[in-house]
Motif scaffolding. Structure first.
Motif, PDB file in Angstrom:
ATOM      1  N   ASP A  82     -14.956 -15.140  31.370  1.00 56.45           N
ATOM      2  CA  ASP A  82     -14.583 -16.124  30.193  1.00 56.45           C
ATOM      3  C   ASP A  82     -13.046 -16.216  30.254  1.00 56.45           C
ATOM      4  OD1 ASP A  82     -13.614 -13.513  29.367  1.00 56.45           O
ATOM      5  OD2 ASP A  82     -14.293 -13.428  27.185  1.00 56.45           O
ATOM      6  N   GLY A  83     -12.277 -15.818  31.237  1.00 56.52           N
ATOM      7  CA  GLY A  83     -11.070 -15.993  31.405  1.00 56.52           C
ATOM      8  C   GLY A  83     -10.010 -14.910  30.834  1.00 56.52           C
ATOM      9  N   THR A  84     -10.733 -14.017  29.930  1.00 54.54           N
ATOM     10  CA  THR A  84      -9.905 -12.988  29.409  1.00 54.54           C
ATOM     11  C   THR A  84      -9.528 -11.975  30.616  1.00 54.54           C
ATOM     12  OG1 THR A  84     -11.885 -11.868  28.884  1.00 54.54           O
ATOM     13  CG2 THR A  84     -10.985 -13.249  27.080  1.00 54.54           C
ATOM     14  N   THR A  85      -8.632 -11.118  30.107  1.00 58.64           N
ATOM     15  CA  THR A  85      -8.095  -9.871  31.005  1.00 58.64           C
ATOM     16  C   THR A  85      -8.916  -8.808  30.840  1.00 58.64           C
ATOM     17  OG1 THR A  85      -5.949 -10.811  31.082  1.00 58.64           O
ATOM     18  CG2 THR A  85      -6.115  -8.765  31.644  1.00 58.64           C
ATOM     19  N   GLY A  86      -9.437  -8.446  32.027  1.00 57.40           N
ATOM     20  CA  GLY A  86     -10.236  -7.056  31.883  1.00 57.40           C
ATOM     21  C   GLY A  86      -9.435  -5.993  31.987  1.00 57.40           C
ATOM     22  N   GLN A  87     -10.075  -5.003  31.225  1.00 58.16           N
ATOM     23  CA  GLN A  87      -9.335  -3.518  31.244  1.00 58.16           C
ATOM     24  C   GLN A  87     -10.492  -2.555  30.929  1.00 58.16           C
ATOM     25  OE1 GLN A  87      -6.848  -3.289  27.864  1.00 58.16           O
ATOM     26  NE2 GLN A  87      -8.477  -4.482  26.436  1.00 58.16           N
ATOM     27  N   VAL A  88     -10.227  -1.224  31.384  1.00 56.74           N
ATOM     28  CA  VAL A  88     -10.874  -0.095  31.354  1.00 56.74           C
ATOM     29  C   VAL A  88     -11.423  -0.015  29.980  1.00 56.74           C
ATOM     30  CG1 VAL A  88     -11.174   2.611  31.536  1.00 56.74           C
ATOM     31  CG2 VAL A  88      -9.975   1.078  33.356  1.00 56.74           C
ATOM     32  N   GLY A  89     -12.723   0.504  29.737  1.00 59.82           N
ATOM     33  CA  GLY A  89     -13.171   0.577  28.366  1.00 59.82           C
ATOM     34  C   GLY A  89     -13.959  -0.791  27.757  1.00 59.82           C
ATOM     35  N   THR A  90     -13.745  -1.617  28.144  1.00 55.98           N
ATOM     36  CA  THR A  90     -14.216  -2.900  27.657  1.00 55.98           C
ATOM     37  C   THR A  90     -15.899  -2.963  27.944  1.00 55.98           C
ATOM     38  OG1 THR A  90     -12.352  -4.256  28.231  1.00 55.98           O
ATOM     39  CG2 THR A  90     -14.432  -5.552  27.792  1.00 55.98           C
ATOM     40  N   ARG A  91     -16.454  -3.172  26.823  1.00 56.54           N
ATOM     41  CA  ARG A  91     -17.927  -3.404  27.001  1.00 56.54           C
ATOM     42  C   ARG A  91     -18.343  -4.769  27.473  1.00 56.54           C
ATOM     43  NH1 ARG A  91     -20.487  -3.711  22.406  1.00 56.54           N
ATOM     44  NH2 ARG A  91     -22.584  -2.926  22.935  1.00 56.54           N
ATOM     45  N   VAL A  92     -19.219  -4.992  28.434  1.00 53.87           N
ATOM     46  CA  VAL A  92     -19.512  -6.125  29.134  1.00 53.87           C
ATOM     47  C   VAL A  92     -21.104  -6.234  29.359  1.00 53.87           C
ATOM     48  CG1 VAL A  92     -17.241  -6.226  30.179  1.00 53.87           C
ATOM     49  CG2 VAL A  92     -19.250  -5.193  31.202  1.00 53.87           C
ATOM     50  N   THR A  93     -21.550  -7.277  29.621  1.00 47.96           N
ATOM     51  CA  THR A  93     -22.677  -7.760  30.251  1.00 47.96           C
ATOM     52  C   THR A  93     -22.314  -8.585  31.587  1.00 47.96           C
ATOM     53  OG1 THR A  93     -24.957  -8.743  30.241  1.00 47.96           O
ATOM     54  CG2 THR A  93     -23.285  -9.873  29.165  1.00 47.96           C
ATOM     55  N   PHE A  94     -23.105  -8.702  32.802  1.00 49.01           N
ATOM     56  CA  PHE A  94     -22.585  -9.359  33.543  1.00 49.01           C
ATOM     57  C   PHE A  94     -23.667 -10.213  34.202  1.00 49.01           C
ATOM     58  CE2 PHE A  94     -24.221  -5.423  35.432  1.00 49.01           C
ATOM     59  CZ  PHE A  94     -25.395  -5.979  36.263  1.00 49.01           C
ATOM     60  N   ASN A  95     -23.389 -11.577  34.714  1.00 46.83           N
ATOM     61  CA  ASN A  95     -24.057 -12.285  35.614  1.00 46.83           C
ATOM     62  C   ASN A  95     -24.100 -11.843  36.919  1.00 46.83           C
ATOM     63  OD1 ASN A  95     -25.004 -14.286  37.072  1.00 46.83           O
ATOM     64  ND2 ASN A  95     -23.660 -15.818  36.223  1.00 46.83           N
ATOM     65  N   PRO A  96     -25.635 -11.371  37.339  1.00 45.54           N
ATOM     66  CA  PRO A  96     -25.887 -10.820  38.648  1.00 45.54           C
ATOM     67  C   PRO A  96     -26.049 -11.520  39.595  1.00 45.54           C
ATOM     68  CG  PRO A  96     -27.856 -11.148  37.319  1.00 45.54           C
ATOM     69  CD  PRO A  96     -26.840 -11.473  36.217  1.00 45.54           C
ATOM     70  N   LEU A  97     -25.912 -12.953  39.568  1.00 45.77           N
ATOM     71  CA  LEU A  97     -26.194 -14.031  40.561  1.00 45.77           C
ATOM     72  C   LEU A  97     -24.658 -14.253  40.863  1.00 45.77           C
ATOM     73  CD1 LEU A  97     -28.349 -15.581  42.130  1.00 45.77           C
ATOM     74  CD2 LEU A  97     -27.752 -17.383  40.437  1.00 45.77           C
ATOM     75  N   ILE A  98     -24.344 -13.729  42.286  1.00 50.77           N
ATOM     76  CA  ILE A  98     -23.111 -13.958  43.030  1.00 50.77           C
ATOM     77  C   ILE A  98     -23.298 -15.257  43.777  1.00 50.77           C
ATOM     78  CG2 ILE A  98     -21.246 -12.738  44.110  1.00 50.77           C
ATOM     79  CD1 ILE A  98     -22.593 -10.174  43.469  1.00 50.77           C
ATOM     80  N   VAL A  99     -22.129 -16.035  43.497  1.00 58.58           N
ATOM     81  CA  VAL A  99     -22.317 -17.409  44.170  1.00 58.58           C
ATOM     82  C   VAL A  99     -20.982 -17.407  45.028  1.00 58.58           C
ATOM     83  CG1 VAL A  99     -23.967 -18.289  42.785  1.00 58.58           C
ATOM     84  CG2 VAL A  99     -21.455 -18.848  42.323  1.00 58.58           C
TER      85      VAL A  99
END
Length: 350
Positions: A82-99
């Motif tokens: 989503d354009g935000t900066t990632g950091q340790v501790g952030t809760r996420v889901t992920f899109n598993p389809l890598i293109v």
């Protein structure tokens, strides 16, 4: 006792053989993050893989692509989907389809049809494990008020969003959804969110039809005790404007074609049978459009995350069961045999 370089994982070793084992911890490549998994859903495509009937999956393999968790390791300048900066501790889901983002299909907007696509849990180790490594740009942050289990539903919800989108329906149109499993129910939920009110759902299990009614289906049909095609044509004066087959069996594909109105659209998303004969002359004479629906685009996945954040998916308590990862082999066996109580089973790490 596990060392710092080891973790627990469900490893699929061959047809109907899945075991909890100790394996090496994944090492994130540049641009990737290490996620401590929390919740991982069992997908229908993984059931065919478990049976040895899916060409994408070859043993030994750690499956699992419907997941949520918390970032355990990330680079200094990590950017999420989503354009935000990632950091340790952030809760996420992920899109598993890598293109790849560069081939002709990606450039045309069909990223789900990327010629170099890879799926986490099929082409690379998946999330039925304590940890999983994925590209940071595949990760979507989730708010603290969204449960781990709910966040893991983003992937199957994105599949349903694409199927409904491809049906090209508008408020006032009628829709038949064949199959009230997770994808069928999610199609129902998304269609309802678009203002579609005339939605008929068919299934062979009364418990699933009851859930569909609770989720807003205008009518339901028990496929064991009624003629689905005849009933649909009676209810919708010659057929539904669009049909989504969320099963993918030869019988349901035939039902879909016969149940849609002449000039209507059928969306095939179910993958039960590899091949099915179709009534070609009927399709031609009725000008029925058939569309396949595979996975989702980046936009579809983002829509799924937004829908979950907005609380537009019903509580999972009435149709979903949570189990610890160690019970994964039993859960797969029950889902294959049809003896599982719940429509959906999500494995939890804690």
């Amino acid at each position: 006792m596990l060392t710092d370089s080891e973790m627990k994982a469900l490893v699929w070793l061959g047809p109907e053989d899945m075991q909890l084992r100790t394996v090496s911890l994944p090492e994130p490549a540049p641009g990737e993050v290490l996620i401590e998994t929390s919740a991982i859903g069992i997908c229908g495509s993984e059931l065919s893989g478990y049976l040895g009937q899916n060409s994408l999956r070859r043993p030994p393999l750690i499956m699992g692509h419907e997941a949520s968790g918390r970032i355990l390791q990330a680079g200094e300048q990590t950017t999420f989907a989503d354009g935000t900066t990632g950091q340790v501790g952030t809760r996420v889901t992920f899109n598993p389809l890598i293109v790849c983002g560069a081939c002709d299909r990606c450039r045309a907007g069909y990223t789900n049809l990327c010629r170099q696509r890879q799926l986490v849990g099929a082409h690379r180790p998946g999330a039925f494990a304590s940890y999983v490594a994925v590209p940071a740009t595949q990760c979507w942050p989730v708010p603290e008020n969204l449960s781990d289990t709910a966040a893991s539903l983003a992937e199957p919800l994105a599949c349903a969003i694409r199927a409904v989108t491809l049906a090209h329906i508008s408020p006032g149109d009628s829709l038949l959804i064949i199959g009230a499993g997770p994808i069928g129910l999610f199609c129902l939920a998304y269609a309802r969110s678009l203002g579609i009110t005339e939605i008929l759902v068919s299934d062979m299990l009364p418990a699933r039809l009851e859930i569909a009614q609770q989720w807003g289906a205008s009518a339901t049909l028990n496929a064991r005790t009624s003629d689905v095609v005849q009933s649909v044509q009676q209810i919708y004066r010659g057929g539904a404007m669009a049909v989504i087959d969320a099963v993918g069996a030869t019988a349901t594909r035939a039902q879909a074609i016969q149940a849609v109105v002449p000039g209507g659209r059928v969306v095939f998303i179910g993958l039960h049978d590899e091949e099915s004969p179709l009534a070609a002359n009927y399709l031609i004479r009725q000008e029925v459009t058939i569309t396949g629906s595979f996975a989702y685009t980046h936009h579809d996945f983002g829509s799924a995350v937004a829908m979950l954040k907005a609380g537009k998916l019903r509580s999972e308590a009435d149709w979903l069961e949570e189990r610890p990862l160690a019970e994964g082999p039993a859960a797969f066996a029950e889902l294959v045999k049809g003896t599982a109580r719940a429509t959906k089973i999500v494995l939890r790490m804690r």
